[in-house]
Enzyme design. Structure first.
Site, PDB file in Angstrom:
ATOM      1  N   CYS A 196       0.807  -1.221   0.000  1.00 39.55           N
ATOM      2  CA  CYS A 196       0.000   0.000   0.000  1.00 39.55           C
ATOM      3  C   CYS A 196       0.837   1.268   0.000  1.00 39.55           C
ATOM      4  CB  CYS A 196      -0.929  -0.001   1.212  1.00 39.55           C
ATOM      5  SG  CYS A 196      -2.046  -1.427   1.276  1.00 39.55           S
ATOM      6  N   HIS A 275      12.444   1.829   5.699  1.00 36.58           N
ATOM      7  CA  HIS A 275      12.298   0.416   5.325  1.00 36.58           C
ATOM      8  C   HIS A 275      12.924  -0.444   6.409  1.00 36.58           C
ATOM      9  CE1 HIS A 275      11.949  -3.205   3.042  1.00 36.58           C
ATOM     10  NE2 HIS A 275      11.679  -2.601   1.909  1.00 36.58           N
ATOM     11  N   HIS A 359      -3.107  19.319   7.753  1.00 37.73           N
ATOM     12  CA  HIS A 359      -3.984  18.231   7.313  1.00 37.73           C
ATOM     13  C   HIS A 359      -3.198  16.921   7.228  1.00 37.73           C
ATOM     14  CE1 HIS A 359      -6.729  21.484   6.282  1.00 37.73           C
ATOM     15  NE2 HIS A 359      -5.745  22.036   5.593  1.00 37.73           N
ATOM     16  N   HIS A 363      -2.909   6.333   5.746  1.00 40.25           N
ATOM     17  CA  HIS A 363      -3.400   5.168   5.000  1.00 40.25           C
ATOM     18  C   HIS A 363      -4.406   4.372   5.826  1.00 40.25           C
ATOM     19  CE1 HIS A 363      -3.695   1.677   2.517  1.00 40.25           C
ATOM     20  NE2 HIS A 363      -3.228   0.903   3.477  1.00 40.25           N
ATOM     21  N   ASN A 396     -10.400   0.077   2.022  1.00 40.36           N
ATOM     22  CA  ASN A 396      -8.973   0.161   1.748  1.00 40.36           C
ATOM     23  C   ASN A 396      -8.752  -0.075   0.258  1.00 40.36           C
ATOM     24  OD1 ASN A 396      -6.208  -0.108   1.544  1.00 40.36           O
ATOM     25  ND2 ASN A 396      -5.997  -1.519   3.266  1.00 40.36           N
TER      26      ASN A 396
END
Length: 471
Positions: A196, A275, A359, A363, A396
């Site tokens: 995602c 990562h 703002h 996700h 989603n």
């Protein structure tokens, strides 16, 4: 250009290294300057100017974006989702009860969209049907973007497409090039398997390419394919994805043309990638694999929420110095020193990102993920509203979800000139990526066309923690 200039610049710098300011002044004040001196002085100034502009990063603008909104016939209530699961005749009674439980606690409403292959009887999960889904979503989003921006197709020099689970031959990027007859020397990239968070990775890739290719437009397309990723087995860790994901897609037009600033919406300020794939628990938290009966699905581990929280902390720690005011950075540093150097048992200080960001687009991987981010960043219900409403209305949609959230914020008329927007995403690997945008102008909802405009007055809605599904 740089390789061509390298010998020239090298010789110039050798000559210029022998020139001090005093020598230059004496040369300049001579009654007559010989041609060699004029060339050296002029070249020195030209070299400085060229080096300055070569090292100065190009500004990247978000001209506009578009989110695909399927036809009403693709809506699927939670009760209908259960009927689809039952009609597949592959799920046990216990699995169907688990699906019901997940849907009731998912935070998803009754109007999210599923693929045509799922709605058919019998269901069709073939590659041909998956390609039709991608064409419908991707072309729909691009067509709307082209209509909104008026950009000419030959001017698009960069194309970045991301879809994690559906990777046909030819690629989705080739499918777009074929449909719109894009130019032969276009820089085309097709990102797969990145989950995602691939949407923001695509933005950063396009940004980097725009730094070295002047006067260019970059088209970024983010989507996922539900037809190809449907799991038809009874492993609970894999069934969850069937419950949470729905169809959706977004297209974004980026530009590095200075003339585009006056009619663009945002300027790209920062992008930070984290990562944690070196850690085994992070790496295995989201995994596409086969179950005991060799049925392919995407497994979500029980460690996912914790892994997401740890990766989030690492990402915002890197993002903080770029956006936070000095007072917040000093408080964070002082807390860190007391904990690590003086070994004081005190609560970690969470910087107040609300002081720098107006703002937030988080996700919507699921209600638990949103709860974790809300707690970690100390956000209010108002800040979380775009994320929770997008989860409720569209579910989603993977990498494109952040753009439905930004569209919600625009439709509410909340974007003012000078506002900063943070987009934050998570993905398999495990990754956390963030992008900060600066609003160049206020966004007037009356002039906007996006998936929320026709129904924005119906939101926000109250989403109970448990919504019973009568089936």
């Amino acid at each position: 250009m740089f390789r061509f200039l390298t010998p020239f610049l090298g010789m110039t710098l050798v000559h210029c290294s022998m020139l001090t300011l005093e020598n230059l002044s004496k040369l300049w004040n001579q009654p007559k300057l010989n041609s060699e001196t004029l060339v050296i002085c002029s070249t020195f100034l030209l070299t400085i100017i060229i080096l300055y502009f070569m090292r100065k990063p190009r500004k990247v603008y978000l001209v506009d974006f578009a989110c695909y909104k399927p036809e009403p016939s693709y809506k699927c209530s939670k009760e209908d989702c259960l009927k689809i699961a039952e009609s597949a005749r592959v799920f046990t009674k216990e699995s169907l009860e688990f699906v019901k439980k997940i849907l009731e606690r998912s935070g998803i409403g009754e109007d999210a969209y599923v693929s045509n292959g799922m709605l058919q009887h019998p269901q069709d999960f073939s590659i041909a049907e998956a390609r039709r889904e991608s064409e419908m979503v991707i072309f729909g989003a691009i067509d709307e973007l082209l209509a909104k921006t008026g950009v000419k197709l030959p001017d698009i020099g960069i194309l970045v497409v991301n879809c994690s689970l559906f990777n046909p031959q030819p690629s989705l990027s080739a499918m777009i090039i074929n449909r719109y007859k894009l130019r032969a020397n276009i820089l085309s990239f097709n990102l797969a398997g990145m989950g995602c968070s691939a949407g923001l990775i695509s933005i950063q890739l396009a940004k980097d390419l725009l730094q070295v290719h002047p006067d260019s437009y970059a088209l970024v397309v983010s989507t996922e394919n539900i037809t190809s990723s449907w799991y038809a087995g009874n492993e609970r860790s894999m069934i969850v994805t069937d419950c949470l994901f729905r169809i959706g897609g977004a297209s974004i037009l980026l530009s590095n043309l200075p003339s585009d600033r006056r009619h663009s919406k945002y300027q790209l300020m920062y992008s930070v990638r984290t990562h944690n794939g070196a850690d085994d628990k992070s790496y295995n938290s989201v995994m596409q694999q086969e179950d005991e009966k060799n049925i392919v699905g995407v497994s979500l581990s029980k460690e996912l929420v914790r892994v997401a929280g740890d990766t989030l902390k690492a990402n915002i720690t890197a993002l903080g110095p770029l956006v936070l005011p000095l007072s917040e950075q000093l408080k964070f540093l002082a807390n860190l020193i007391m904990k690590r150097i003086f070994k004081m048992k005190i609560k970690s200080y969470i910087p107040d990102f609300k002081l720098a960001i107006e703002h937030f687009c988080i996700h919507p991987g699921g209600r638990a993920v949103l709860d974790e981010v809300e707690k970690s960043l100390g956000l209010s219900e108002w800040h979380m509203e775009p994320s929770r409403m997008s989860l409720f209305r569209f579910a989603n949609t993977s990498s494109s979800s952040l753009w439905y959230e930004l569209a919600y914020t625009e439709a509410k008329g909340r974007i003012k000139k000078g506002d900063k927007v943070l987009q934050l995403s998570f993905g398999s690997g495990f990754k956390c990526n963030s992008v900060v945008w600066h609003a160049i102008r206020p966004i007037n909802p009356a002039n906007e066309k996006n998936p929320w405009i026709d129904e924005i007055n119906d939101f926000p809605v109250v989403v109970p923690k448990v919504t019973p599904v009568i089936y």
